[in-house]
Design an enzyme around this catalytic site. Structure first.
Site, PDB file in Angstrom:
ATOM      1  N   GLU A  42       0.442 -27.173  -3.414  1.00  0.00           N
ATOM      2  CA  GLU A  42      -0.966 -27.257  -3.797  1.00  0.00           C
ATOM      3  C   GLU A  42      -1.075 -27.239  -5.318  1.00  0.00           C
ATOM      4  OE1 GLU A  42      -5.053 -24.622  -2.923  1.00  0.00           O
ATOM      5  OE2 GLU A  42      -3.077 -23.688  -2.790  1.00  0.00           O
ATOM      6  N   LYS A 124      -9.970 -29.241   0.448  1.00  0.00           N
ATOM      7  CA  LYS A 124      -9.791 -27.867   0.902  1.00  0.00           C
ATOM      8  C   LYS A 124     -11.085 -27.355   1.523  1.00  0.00           C
ATOM      9  CE  LYS A 124      -7.662 -23.496  -0.607  1.00  0.00           C
ATOM     10  NZ  LYS A 124      -6.979 -22.813  -1.736  1.00  0.00           N
ATOM     11  N   CYS A 176      -3.323 -24.309   1.784  1.00  0.00           N
ATOM     12  CA  CYS A 176      -3.166 -22.858   1.615  1.00  0.00           C
ATOM     13  C   CYS A 176      -4.110 -22.038   2.492  1.00  0.00           C
ATOM     14  CB  CYS A 176      -3.321 -22.480   0.148  1.00  0.00           C
ATOM     15  SG  CYS A 176      -2.561 -20.885  -0.289  1.00  0.00           S
ATOM     16  N   SER A 329      10.556   4.756 -18.907  1.00  0.00           N
ATOM     17  CA  SER A 329      11.167   4.019 -20.012  1.00  0.00           C
ATOM     18  C   SER A 329      12.624   3.678 -19.700  1.00  0.00           C
ATOM     19  CB  SER A 329      11.070   4.815 -21.317  1.00  0.00           C
ATOM     20  OG  SER A 329      11.718   6.079 -21.214  1.00  0.00           O
TER      21      SER A 329
END
Length: 629
Positions: A42, A124, A176, A329
Site C-alpha cells: 500500500e 480503500k 490494509c 543507560s
C-alpha cells in the site's frame, strides 16, 4: 504454474522517485524469474505517514508521474501496487483536491479497472482514524464516494479480472484496513465473496510493527482465507516512517495463506526481498510453524532496525550516551554499540557528590565490556557554582527598589544536576564528538514525567521510551545472552536498585531508589495508556474494592498489599501518579524527543492528549469516600 511475487520493499516516505526506482528494479528481477504477478505494498510510491505533505499538489502530481512510470513498465508482467489516486476535478470535504488511497493493477502498459467501476483502480473502503492513523484527514473513502453518487458502498466493491497464461482470474483486492473489518458496518472481503467467484485475495498494506500484531494478523487473515477457501496474499512494506513525535518501524512479514488458512510462505522481517510462490502449489505446501520466539526478541529486532534506520535518515554516525550505572543507560549503550560500533560511541559518566562508588564502578565496567570510548566529567563544581549564583545574586523589584535572594531547595538542586548533565555536558560533548546524545527514559518515567525538562528528558531520540521497566530488564538479559553471547550489561547493574542518585535520599548503597515501584507501577501506568478502553482512577478503585486489581492489571498477586497496607496509602499513591500523568507529565511529553514505537499504544501521535489537568469522576469520589470511611 502461476507465479506470484510478494515484493516486500522498503518504502521511503516522501520520496516517490526512490520508491519507483526500487519497484522497477524488483520488477526486472521478477521478470528474470518468470513471475506472472508482482504485488507491492500500500502507498508504495509516496509512503504512508507523510503528515500534511498530502496537501502539496506538486508532490501529488509527482506521485502520479511515478505511478505512470510503473504502469508503462508493466509489459509482460502484471503489477499490483498502492499509490495516491487523484481526481483533479473534484474536492475533498476540506475543499482540497480529491485524493484516494488506491490499489492499481497494471498489465501490458494499461490499467485494469475493477469490474463495472468508473475509476481504473480500487479505492480503500475503511479509513482507520485510531492510533497513528489519520486517514480521513487526507483521503476520500469508497464509502464517501458511494454516498456522493447515491449508491450503496457494496455497489462500488468489485473484483479485478486478470488474464494470466490465457486463463481468467478474479482477484479480490483489499487495502490494509479493508481486511480488519470486525468493528465496521461494512466487510469488503465478504462483499467480494458474495458477488461471485474470487480466485484469490490480495491485501496490500502499510502496517507498522506492533508487538503481537503478526500473530493476530495470521489468525484473522488465516481465518478469512479458510472461510473463503481461497488463497490470500498479504504484502507489507518495510522501513521507517513517522508522525513527527512517534517513529514506527514497518517490519514487512509479507505472507501467503493457502485456502486452508495456513501460512505457507513469509518474507523475512525487515528484509527487502521478492518472495515467489506458485499459487497452484499453495495447497500442497507445508504450513510454516508458529512463531516461538519470545516477545523480547521481536522488540530487540524492532529497536535495532528502527534506531539504525533513524540514524541513517538523519545522517548521524556518532552517538554520545550519559551513563549512570543504572539499567536504562546501560541497555541504551549496549543497543547503540551494536548499531554504530564501539568506536563511534562515547559513554560519559557525570558524577556528583551523590553518586556512589558502586555506580561509578559499574559505569566503567559497562564501558570496558563494550570496548567503546569513555570519559568521566564530574559536575559538582558547576552545580555548586550555579547554586551559589542563584542564592547570592540579588533580585531587585524595580517598583520599590527592594531586594531579595532566591532559595535553592534540595529539589531544585536535583533538577540543576540533571540539566547540567544534559544541557551542558552531553550537548557540548555531542557537538564536539560530531554526533548527538540520547534520551534514555523508559515508559514508566515518561508516563508520570519522572524526568527533568531540558535535562535527562533531552536527546535526539528516546529509543526505550515505549518499554516498561520490566521490558528494559528483559532486554538487558536478551542482549547479554543472545545478541552479544557474553555479559555486556554487568549483573551488578541488573541487580542494583533503580535510582536517579540526585540526593542523599536516593543512596543506592543504602537501598534507596526511585519513588516508582516498578513491579506494580509498570502495570498501573500501562492500564492508563495501553488498554484499548483506557483505565482511569474510577476503574482502578473499583477493581481495588472488588479485590480484582492485580488480575486486571496483570501484575504479581499480593503486590498491592505489600506496597500499600491501607486504602488510604493506596489512594494517595494512585492520586499522586494520576495527577502527574494528566498534569505536568503532559507538558513534558509534548517537549520530549521522538519515541520509537513498539507497543500497542505509544506516546506522541499515537496517544493524542490535551493539557486539561487531572479529573476525578463523581463515582470515583463516592467510592473513595466509602473506602476511606
Amino acid at each position: 504454474m502461476l507465479k506470484i511475487a510478494m515484493a516486500q520493499m522498503e518504502v521511503i516516505p516522501g520520496h516517490p522517485d526512490k520508491n519507483a526506482a526500487t519497484m522497477l528494479r524488483m520488477m526486472d528481477e521478477a521478470r528474470t524469474e518468470h513471475v506472472d504477478v508482482i504485488i507491492f505494498p500500500e502507498m508504495a510510491i509516496p509512503g504512508y505517514l507523510l503528515g500534511d505533505t498530502w496537501e502539496q499538489t506538486s508532490f501529488l502530481a509527482d506521485c502520479e508521474h511515478y505511478g505512470q512510470e510503473i504502469i508503462e513498465a508493466s509489459e509482460g508482467i502484471t503489477v499490483m501496487f498502492g499509490n495516491i489516486a487523484m481526481d483533479w476535478e473534484k474536492m475533498n470535504n476540506d475543499g482540497r483536491v480529491r485524493k484516494y488511497n488506491a490499489f492499481f493493477t497494471a498489465q501490458d502498459g494499461k490499467l485494469i479497472a475493477p469490474a463495472g467501476q468508473d475509476y481504473p483502480f480500487v479505492i480503500k473502503t475503511l479509513m482507520p482514524n485510531y492510533r497513528e492513523f489519520d486517514d480521513t484527514r487526507h483521503f476520500y473513502s469508497l464509502q464517501q464516494l458511494a454516498l456522493e453518487q447515491g449508491k450503496n458502498p457494496a455497489d462500488l466493491i468489485a473484483p479485478v479480472t486478470l488474464t494470466l497464461q490465457g486463463k481468467s482470474y478474479n482477484a479480490g483486492c483489499l487495502l490494509c484496513e479493508d481486511g480488519w473489518s470486525d468493528n465496521y458496518a461494512l466487510e469488503p472481503l465478504q462483499i467480494l465473496q458474495d458477488k461471485g467467484q474470487i480466485d484469490f485475495f490480495v491485501n496490500i498494506s502499510a502496517s507498522p510493527y506492533t508487538l503481537g500484531k503478526n500473530n493476530k494478523r495470521n489468525r484473522v487473515f488465516g481465518q478469512q482465507a479458510k472461510e473463503a477457501s481461497k488463497p490470500l496474499f498479504y504484502v507489507n512494506a518495510i522501513g521507517l516512517q513517522n508522525n513527527g513525535k512517534t517513529v514506527y518501524t514497518f517490519d514487512g512479514a509479507s505472507t501467503a495463506y493457502n485456502e486452508k488458512g495456513q501460512v505457507c510462505a513469509m518474507s523475512e522481517e525487515y528484509q527487502e526481498e521478492l518472495t515467489i510462490v506458485d499459487m497452484d502449489e499453495l495447497a500442497s505446501m507445508p504450513a510454516l510453524s508458529d512463531d516461538k520466539e519470545p516477545d523480547i526478541a521481536h522488540i530487540y529486532r524492532a529497536l535495532n532496525y528502527g534506531v539504525r534506520r533513524f540514524l541513517e535518515n538523519i545522517r548521524m554516525k556518532k552517538v554520545v550516551i550519559g551513563i549512570s550505572g543504572g539499567i536504562d543507560s546501560a541497555v541504551a549503550a549496549a543497543l547503540y554499540a551494536k548499531i554504530v560500533g564501539p568506536e563511534n560511541l562515547l559513554l560519559v559518566n557525570m558524577p556528583s557528590v551523590f553518586n556512589s562508588a558502586t555506580t561509578k564502578g559499574l559505569s566503567k565496567e559497562l564501558a570496558d565490556n563494550l570496548g567503546c570510548q569513555y570519559t568521566v566529567i564530574p559536575i559538582q563544581h558547576s552545580v555548586d557554582h550555579t547554586v551559589e549564583q542563584l542564592s547570592n545574586t540579588p533580585i531587585i523589584y524595580l517598583t520599590d527598589g527592594s531586594e531579595q535572594k532566591l532559595t535553592v531547595s534540595s529539589f531544585v538542586t536535583e533538577n540543576i544536576q540533571a540539566r547540567d548533565r544534559s544541557a551542558r555536558i552531553l550537548a557540548g560533548a555531542a557537538a564536539a564528538f560530531g554526533g548527538g546524545f540520547t534520551c534514555n527514559a523508559n515508559k514508566a518515567e515518561t508516563t508520570v514525567g519522572y524526568s527533568t525538562l531540558y535535562g535527562d528528558q533531552s536527546g535526539f531520540l528516546a529509543a526505550l521510551a515505549d518499554l516498561w521497566k520490566y521490558q528494559v530488564y528483559a532486554l538487558a538479559h536478551y542482549m547479554n545472552d543472545e545478541v552479544y553471547g557474553r555479559e555486556v550489561v554487568p549483573q551488578g547493574i541488573i541487580d542494583i536498585v533503580p535510582s536517579a542518585e540526585l540526593s542523599s535520599a536516593q543512596n543506592v548503597d543504602e537501598g534507596k531508589g526511585d519513588p516508582i515501584k516498578y513491579p506494580y507501577h509498570d502495570f498501573l501506568f500501562r492500564s492508563f495508556i495501553e488498554r484499548w478502553q483506557k483505565a482511569a482512577p474510577e476503574d482502578i478503585l473499583e477493581w481495588y474494592a472488588a479485590g480484582t486489581l492485580e488480575e486486571n492489571l496483570g501484575c504479581e498477586p499480593g503486590i498491592v498489599a505489600k506496597y500499600f497496607p491501607t486504602a488510604q496509602e493506596f489512594i494517595a499513591d494512585l492520586e499522586r501518579w494520576w495527577n502527574l500523568f494528566t498534569g505536568m507529565a503532559v507538558a513534558k511529553r509534548i517537549q520530549a524527543p521522538p519515541i520509537l514505537a513498539v507497543s500497542r499504544r505509544a506516546y506522541g501521535f499515537d496517544h493524542r492528549e490535551a493539557q486539561n489537568g487531572p479529573y476525578y469522576t463523581l463515582k470515583y469520589q463516592q467510592l473513595k469516600e466509602k473506602l476511606l470511611s
